[in-house]
Design a protein around this motif. Sequence first.
Motif, PDB file in Angstrom:
ATOM      1  N   VAL A  30      38.293 -95.309 -28.580  1.00  0.00           N
ATOM      2  CA  VAL A  30      38.105 -96.703 -28.989  1.00  0.00           C
ATOM      3  C   VAL A  30      36.787 -96.850 -29.757  1.00  0.00           C
ATOM      4  CG1 VAL A  30      37.732 -99.062 -28.138  1.00  0.00           C
ATOM      5  CG2 VAL A  30      39.544 -97.651 -27.161  1.00  0.00           C
ATOM      6  N   VAL A  31      35.731 -96.191 -29.302  1.00  0.00           N
ATOM      7  CA  VAL A  31      34.444 -96.242 -29.990  1.00  0.00           C
ATOM      8  C   VAL A  31      34.553 -95.621 -31.390  1.00  0.00           C
ATOM      9  CG1 VAL A  31      32.068 -95.386 -29.949  1.00  0.00           C
ATOM     10  CG2 VAL A  31      33.101 -96.282 -27.862  1.00  0.00           C
ATOM     11  N   VAL A  32      35.223 -94.491 -31.488  1.00  0.00           N
ATOM     12  CA  VAL A  32      35.397 -93.825 -32.784  1.00  0.00           C
ATOM     13  C   VAL A  32      36.193 -94.715 -33.731  1.00  0.00           C
ATOM     14  CG1 VAL A  32      36.525 -91.870 -33.939  1.00  0.00           C
ATOM     15  CG2 VAL A  32      35.164 -91.480 -31.888  1.00  0.00           C
ATOM     16  N   LEU A  81      27.744 -84.127 -47.029  1.00  0.00           N
ATOM     17  CA  LEU A  81      26.533 -83.807 -46.279  1.00  0.00           C
ATOM     18  C   LEU A  81      26.638 -84.339 -44.851  1.00  0.00           C
ATOM     19  CD1 LEU A  81      23.663 -82.671 -46.178  1.00  0.00           C
ATOM     20  CD2 LEU A  81      22.865 -84.874 -47.039  1.00  0.00           C
ATOM     21  N   GLY A  82      27.206 -85.532 -44.684  1.00  0.00           N
ATOM     22  CA  GLY A  82      27.396 -86.088 -43.346  1.00  0.00           C
ATOM     23  C   GLY A  82      28.306 -85.223 -42.491  1.00  0.00           C
ATOM     24  N   GLY A  83      29.358 -84.692 -43.089  1.00  0.00           N
ATOM     25  CA  GLY A  83      30.249 -83.785 -42.362  1.00  0.00           C
ATOM     26  C   GLY A  83      29.544 -82.503 -41.956  1.00  0.00           C
ATOM     27  N   ARG A  84      28.740 -81.978 -42.858  1.00  0.00           N
ATOM     28  CA  ARG A  84      27.992 -80.745 -42.548  1.00  0.00           C
ATOM     29  C   ARG A  84      26.953 -80.990 -41.461  1.00  0.00           C
ATOM     30  NH1 ARG A  84      27.887 -75.917 -41.154  1.00  0.00           N
ATOM     31  NH2 ARG A  84      26.129 -74.692 -41.887  1.00  0.00           N
ATOM     32  N   LEU A  85      26.263 -82.135 -41.543  1.00  0.00           N
ATOM     33  CA  LEU A  85      25.305 -82.470 -40.485  1.00  0.00           C
ATOM     34  C   LEU A  85      25.995 -82.621 -39.137  1.00  0.00           C
ATOM     35  CD1 LEU A  85      22.804 -84.924 -42.203  1.00  0.00           C
ATOM     36  CD2 LEU A  85      22.319 -82.677 -41.239  1.00  0.00           C
ATOM     37  N   ARG A  93      26.687 -86.677 -31.744  1.00  0.00           N
ATOM     38  CA  ARG A  93      25.337 -87.106 -32.108  1.00  0.00           C
ATOM     39  C   ARG A  93      25.312 -87.678 -33.522  1.00  0.00           C
ATOM     40  NH1 ARG A  93      20.937 -82.784 -31.031  1.00  0.00           N
ATOM     41  NH2 ARG A  93      21.535 -83.356 -28.938  1.00  0.00           N
ATOM     42  N   ALA A  94      26.014 -87.041 -34.452  1.00  0.00           N
ATOM     43  CA  ALA A  94      26.066 -87.535 -35.830  1.00  0.00           C
ATOM     44  C   ALA A  94      26.718 -88.912 -35.880  1.00  0.00           C
ATOM     45  CB  ALA A  94      26.821 -86.557 -36.719  1.00  0.00           C
ATOM     46  N   LEU A  95      27.779 -89.101 -35.113  1.00  0.00           N
ATOM     47  CA  LEU A  95      28.438 -90.407 -35.066  1.00  0.00           C
ATOM     48  C   LEU A  95      27.489 -91.462 -34.521  1.00  0.00           C
ATOM     49  CD1 LEU A  95      31.172 -92.018 -35.327  1.00  0.00           C
ATOM     50  CD2 LEU A  95      31.431 -91.582 -32.894  1.00  0.00           C
ATOM     51  N   LEU A  96      26.794 -91.150 -33.444  1.00  0.00           N
ATOM     52  CA  LEU A  96      25.878 -92.126 -32.846  1.00  0.00           C
ATOM     53  C   LEU A  96      24.706 -92.446 -33.768  1.00  0.00           C
ATOM     54  CD1 LEU A  96      25.872 -90.912 -29.137  1.00  0.00           C
ATOM     55  CD2 LEU A  96      27.079 -92.873 -30.120  1.00  0.00           C
ATOM     56  N   TYR A  97      24.134 -91.437 -34.411  1.00  0.00           N
ATOM     57  CA  TYR A  97      23.050 -91.681 -35.365  1.00  0.00           C
ATOM     58  C   TYR A  97      23.543 -92.511 -36.550  1.00  0.00           C
ATOM     59  CZ  TYR A  97      20.055 -88.165 -33.075  1.00  0.00           C
ATOM     60  OH  TYR A  97      19.291 -87.461 -32.185  1.00  0.00           O
ATOM     61  N   GLY A  98      24.731 -92.173 -37.033  1.00  0.00           N
ATOM     62  CA  GLY A  98      25.296 -92.909 -38.155  1.00  0.00           C
ATOM     63  C   GLY A  98      25.558 -94.367 -37.811  1.00  0.00           C
ATOM     64  N   THR A 135      32.846 -87.540 -38.997  1.00  0.00           N
ATOM     65  CA  THR A 135      32.911 -86.969 -37.653  1.00  0.00           C
ATOM     66  C   THR A 135      34.080 -87.504 -36.834  1.00  0.00           C
ATOM     67  OG1 THR A 135      31.436 -88.662 -36.771  1.00  0.00           O
ATOM     68  CG2 THR A 135      30.421 -86.646 -37.594  1.00  0.00           C
ATOM     69  N   ALA A 136      34.680 -88.590 -37.269  1.00  0.00           N
ATOM     70  CA  ALA A 136      35.707 -89.261 -36.469  1.00  0.00           C
ATOM     71  C   ALA A 136      36.905 -88.359 -36.182  1.00  0.00           C
ATOM     72  CB  ALA A 136      36.145 -90.542 -37.146  1.00  0.00           C
ATOM     73  N   LEU A 137      37.521 -87.829 -37.203  1.00  0.00           N
ATOM     74  CA  LEU A 137      38.696 -86.994 -36.991  1.00  0.00           C
ATOM     75  C   LEU A 137      38.338 -85.724 -36.230  1.00  0.00           C
ATOM     76  CD1 LEU A 137      41.708 -86.708 -37.405  1.00  0.00           C
ATOM     77  CD2 LEU A 137      41.245 -85.606 -39.594  1.00  0.00           C
ATOM     78  N   GLY A 138      37.170 -85.161 -36.515  1.00  0.00           N
ATOM     79  CA  GLY A 138      36.730 -83.972 -35.790  1.00  0.00           C
ATOM     80  C   GLY A 138      36.568 -84.229 -34.302  1.00  0.00           C
ATOM     81  N   LEU A 139      36.049 -85.393 -33.940  1.00  0.00           N
ATOM     82  CA  LEU A 139      35.912 -85.742 -32.523  1.00  0.00           C
ATOM     83  C   LEU A 139      37.266 -85.919 -31.860  1.00  0.00           C
ATOM     84  CD1 LEU A 139      32.879 -88.188 -32.530  1.00  0.00           C
ATOM     85  CD2 LEU A 139      33.058 -86.035 -31.286  1.00  0.00           C
ATOM     86  N   ILE A 140      38.194 -86.518 -32.569  1.00  0.00           N
ATOM     87  CA  ILE A 140      39.530 -86.701 -31.999  1.00  0.00           C
ATOM     88  C   ILE A 140      40.188 -85.350 -31.754  1.00  0.00           C
ATOM     89  CG2 ILE A 140      41.856 -87.585 -32.460  1.00  0.00           C
ATOM     90  CD1 ILE A 140      40.490 -89.913 -33.975  1.00  0.00           C
TER      91      ILE A 140
END
Length: 155
Positions: A30-32, A81-85, A93-98, A135-140
């Motif tokens: 839900v957060v993603v 770059l966001g995907g690589r980070l 962490r990338a999702l939360l920072y973003g 990062t969304a799809l990667g987290l799923i």
Amino acid sequence: MSQTTDRVAPATGSDTAGSTIDRRTWIGLVVVVASQLMVILDGTIVTVALPRIRDDLGFSEVSQSWVMNAYVLAVGGLLLLGGRLGDLIGRRRALLYGIALFTAASLLGGLATSAWMLLIARVLQGVGAALAAPTALGLIVANFPPGPDRARAIS
């Protein structure tokens, strides 16, 4: 890499019929999804407010297009770059920072008193979106094992 740190261990019980995924994982979904909705809506919702923005902050007819372009260029230019980070520091962490950067920049944009202040806020929103979005799809995929639960989460 940090891909294993993004995984949430499945629970032994089942929350939904035939599911072995724990409740925390579904809440994480839900957060993603909410973060993706923010990113997508922000790219388009500003068009509704453009006439008011033009009047309040003194944009010309021509320069008001930069309110949209500042965001779109930042997202498009930094998405890879966001995907690589996300791969380097961890997707969660990338999702939360973003999301944090995106939210702070949204507040700055809402409090903008001049055109340049709004444009800076829009660029920062784009940077936050570029960090959160890939990062969304990667987290799923990392949190849901192959099968009906992953298919349901992705859909």
